[in-house]
Design an enzyme around this catalytic site. Structure first.
Site, PDB file in Angstrom:
ATOM      1  N   GLN A  97       5.503  -8.388   3.047  1.00 50.97           N
ATOM      2  CA  GLN A  97       4.101  -8.725   2.826  1.00 50.97           C
ATOM      3  C   GLN A  97       3.806  -8.972   1.354  1.00 50.97           C
ATOM      4  O   GLN A  97       2.973  -9.799   1.008  1.00 50.97           O
ATOM      5  CB  GLN A  97       3.196  -7.613   3.355  1.00 50.97           C
ATOM      6  CG  GLN A  97       3.159  -7.539   4.865  1.00 50.97           C
ATOM      7  CD  GLN A  97       2.798  -8.873   5.505  1.00 50.97           C
ATOM      8  OE1 GLN A  97       3.664  -9.516   6.098  1.00 50.97           O
ATOM      9  NE2 GLN A  97       1.580  -9.306   5.378  1.00 50.97           N
TER      10      GLN A  97
ATOM     11  N   HIS B 126       3.919 -12.570   0.026  1.00 53.75           N
ATOM     12  CA  HIS B 126       2.895 -13.542   0.417  1.00 53.75           C
ATOM     13  C   HIS B 126       2.151 -14.080  -0.795  1.00 53.75           C
ATOM     14  O   HIS B 126       1.888 -15.279  -0.895  1.00 53.75           O
ATOM     15  CB  HIS B 126       1.893 -12.900   1.380  1.00 53.75           C
ATOM     16  CG  HIS B 126       2.199 -13.156   2.823  1.00 53.75           C
ATOM     17  ND1 HIS B 126       2.190 -14.412   3.372  1.00 53.75           N
ATOM     18  CD2 HIS B 126       2.526 -12.304   3.820  1.00 53.75           C
ATOM     19  CE1 HIS B 126       2.505 -14.326   4.659  1.00 53.75           C
ATOM     20  NE2 HIS B 126       2.709 -13.067   4.952  1.00 53.75           N
TER      21      HIS B 126
ATOM     22  N   GLU C 207      -4.542  -4.363   7.789  1.00 53.79           N
ATOM     23  CA  GLU C 207      -4.315  -5.579   8.579  1.00 53.79           C
ATOM     24  C   GLU C 207      -3.098  -5.376   9.478  1.00 53.79           C
ATOM     25  O   GLU C 207      -3.145  -5.599  10.683  1.00 53.79           O
ATOM     26  CB  GLU C 207      -4.091  -6.761   7.638  1.00 53.79           C
ATOM     27  CG  GLU C 207      -3.731  -8.054   8.350  1.00 53.79           C
ATOM     28  CD  GLU C 207      -3.282  -9.148   7.394  1.00 53.79           C
ATOM     29  OE1 GLU C 207      -3.313 -10.319   7.800  1.00 53.79           O
ATOM     30  OE2 GLU C 207      -2.880  -8.835   6.260  1.00 53.79           O
ATOM     31  N   HIS C 208      -1.981  -4.983   8.876  1.00 56.83           N
ATOM     32  CA  HIS C 208      -0.745  -4.684   9.604  1.00 56.83           C
ATOM     33  C   HIS C 208      -0.427  -3.196   9.442  1.00 56.83           C
ATOM     34  O   HIS C 208      -0.511  -2.665   8.332  1.00 56.83           O
ATOM     35  CB  HIS C 208       0.436  -5.492   9.056  1.00 56.83           C
ATOM     36  CG  HIS C 208       0.215  -6.971   9.030  1.00 56.83           C
ATOM     37  ND1 HIS C 208      -0.162  -7.646   7.889  1.00 56.83           N
ATOM     38  CD2 HIS C 208       0.319  -7.900  10.007  1.00 56.83           C
ATOM     39  CE1 HIS C 208      -0.273  -8.933   8.156  1.00 56.83           C
ATOM     40  NE2 HIS C 208      -0.001  -9.125   9.440  1.00 56.83           N
TER      41      HIS C 208
ATOM     42  N   ASP D 267       4.426 -11.901  12.928  1.00 55.12           N
ATOM     43  CA  ASP D 267       4.106 -13.079  12.122  1.00 55.12           C
ATOM     44  C   ASP D 267       4.617 -14.361  12.758  1.00 55.12           C
ATOM     45  O   ASP D 267       4.049 -15.429  12.541  1.00 55.12           O
ATOM     46  CB  ASP D 267       4.724 -12.940  10.723  1.00 55.12           C
ATOM     47  CG  ASP D 267       3.750 -12.372   9.712  1.00 55.12           C
ATOM     48  OD1 ASP D 267       2.596 -12.120  10.084  1.00 55.12           O
ATOM     49  OD2 ASP D 267       4.143 -12.181   8.549  1.00 55.12           O
TER      50      ASP D 267
ATOM     51  N   HIS E 261     -45.449 -15.313  29.470  1.00 49.94           N
ATOM     52  CA  HIS E 261     -44.289 -14.785  30.184  1.00 49.94           C
ATOM     53  C   HIS E 261     -44.728 -14.219  31.548  1.00 49.94           C
ATOM     54  O   HIS E 261     -44.090 -14.457  32.570  1.00 49.94           O
ATOM     55  CB  HIS E 261     -43.618 -13.667  29.366  1.00 49.94           C
ATOM     56  CG  HIS E 261     -42.731 -14.162  28.267  1.00 49.94           C
ATOM     57  ND1 HIS E 261     -43.198 -14.840  27.185  1.00 49.94           N
ATOM     58  CD2 HIS E 261     -41.383 -14.054  28.099  1.00 49.94           C
ATOM     59  CE1 HIS E 261     -42.185 -15.137  26.372  1.00 49.94           C
ATOM     60  NE2 HIS E 261     -41.074 -14.669  26.910  1.00 49.94           N
TER      61      HIS E 261
END
Length: 427
Positions: A255, A258, A322-323, A356, A415
């Protein structure tokens, strides 16, 4: 990586801080570009493509011949891998289809819910140092399963005005309808407002840097939905002495490579494991082609020792990764008690890389703590739930008086009248 030993709960907010800029730091730039694209359309896209990507393009649309050429440039081995991943992603997301929900709430009152596809969606696919063609699989495949009619893709061009062949091959394979060589803030703005070339879409999907993330958030102010505020990638591993040190280090680095603004965290009750992982990270880091990027990301990252499992899971839920990788002997505890995570990876032989690329789950996930309130992309992300109802004469008689009473109590006479007229007609 920064080593932190048994941090006090009152300090967790600072310990778990992400290396991201705030919206206010970037918003002025985004708004300026959005306004120019709104007013000047393709001219603004050309201006900012020249400025940020260093290329002057006369036309942003990828041609059929460019797609055909890309097909010849992608190796058969890579094509086979992409097709395997596509098959698994199709299998997992097709299983998420649900039937119409129908119920008679009162006698003669029929209600049901159906899902319909979002007609026009936009996909943003990062290019640059890591052309994320895998993200096309994660977005275009469920979009096709959902039945979205128009799938527009934007990705930044390289210095020669091209898009990576693997991106074009995958987009074509997955049924993307139009591909444009536009990146960054200007791509999000183009899909938000529409230009002479790029059509306006109803919802925008896809990850990006912090500028793209803020641009997507600004898009929501202009009537366009987004998948989530997905920003720089992040990963948290919880591990104990039963974990494979080399595996843990490789996951952290996977990661970190990235981008320089990525963040990875190791949480453990074992000082010995933390020390061993720290040494292994250095060994593996030196062998990476993207060492410079990963090294900067690792400077944002943490090795955190906590005193026990309860403290560990509380800290993990406070972070909302996230992960989330679980490599511990007591894995059931960490699985059952996780509340905030985008996607969970369990055991020594389940690398985050599986999600992924090819296991079938979706890798477009909430970052920056948004896992506390957002889901990752799934089939429903490309659909809308619509409710329907049909009342018979018996139905309006059964609930009509309740509607009249409630409408009158709210002071909404029209109504009430809409019901009263119908009830009177049945007398």
């Amino acid at each position: 990586m920064q080593k932190i030993d048994n941090p006090d709960r009152k300090d967790w907010k600072d310990v778990l801080k992400r290396p991201t800029q705030t919206v206010s730091d970037i918003e002025a730039t985004v708004n300026t570009i959005f306004e120019e694209v709104k007013v000047n359309g393709d001219l603004a896209l050309k201006k900012y493509t020249q400025k940020f990507d260093g290329i002057n393009l006369e036309d942003f649309l990828v041609t059929a011949s460019e797609i055909e050429e890309a097909n010849t440039l992608v190796s058969e081995e890579l094509k086979s891998a992409i097709q395997l991943a596509k098959s698994n992603i199709e299998t997992f997301h097709s299983a998420q289809k649900t039937d119409r929900v129908t119920v008679e709430t009162s006698k003669g009152v029929q209600c049901w819910q159906e899902k319909r596809p979002i007609q026009k969606i936009g996909l943003y696919i990062p290019g640059g140092t890591a052309p994320l063609f895998s993200t096309i699989l994660m977005l275009a495949v469920p979009a096709a399963i959902a039945g979205c009619k128009e799938i527009v893709l934007c990705s930044p061009p390289d210095s020669e005005g091209r898009i990576n062949p693997a991106i074009l091959y995958t987009a074509n394979l997955c049924g993307v309808t139009r591909i444009f060589k536009v990146g960054g803030i200007q791509a999000i703005a183009g899909m938000t407002f529409g230009t002479e070339r790029i059509p306006q879409v109803y919802k925008i999907f896809g990850p990006g840097n912090q500028f793209v993330t803020v641009a997507k958030q600004i898009a929501t102010k202009h009537g366009v939905a987004i998948d989530m505020p997905a920003g720089p990638s992040e990963l948290l591993v919880v591990a104990d002495d039963t974990a494979n040190t080399a595996f843990v280090a490789s996951d952290l680095l996977s990661q970190a490579e990235h981008g320089t603004d990525s963040q990875v965290i190791l949480v453990s009750t074992s000082r010995q494991l933390i020390h061993a992982v720290e040494k292994e990270v250095e060994v593996q880091l030196n062998a990476l082609p993207r060492k410079d990027i990963a090294e900067k990301a690792m400077a944002n990252s943490k090795l955190i020792r906590v005193k026990d499992d309860v403290m560990a899971i509380d800290l993990i839920n406070a972070y909302g990764p996230e992960h989330y990788i679980v490599c511990v002997e007591n894995e059931d505890f960490y699985i059952e008690n996780i509340c905030n995570a985008g996607s969970v990876f369990i055991g020594n032989y389940t690398p985050e890389s599986a999600g992924d690329y090819a296991s079938g789950t979706n890798h477009t996930l909430p970052t920056n703590g948004y896992a506390k309130q957002y889901s990752g992309v799934n089939l429903d992300s490309f659909m809308k739930s619509m409710t329907f109802q049909k009342l018979s004469k018996e139905g309006i008689m059964n609930i009509g008086n309740a509607i009249e009473v409630m409408a009158e109590a709210e002071g909404l006479q029209a109504h009430k009248n809409a019901v009263t007229l119908r009830l009177n007609s049945l007398e």
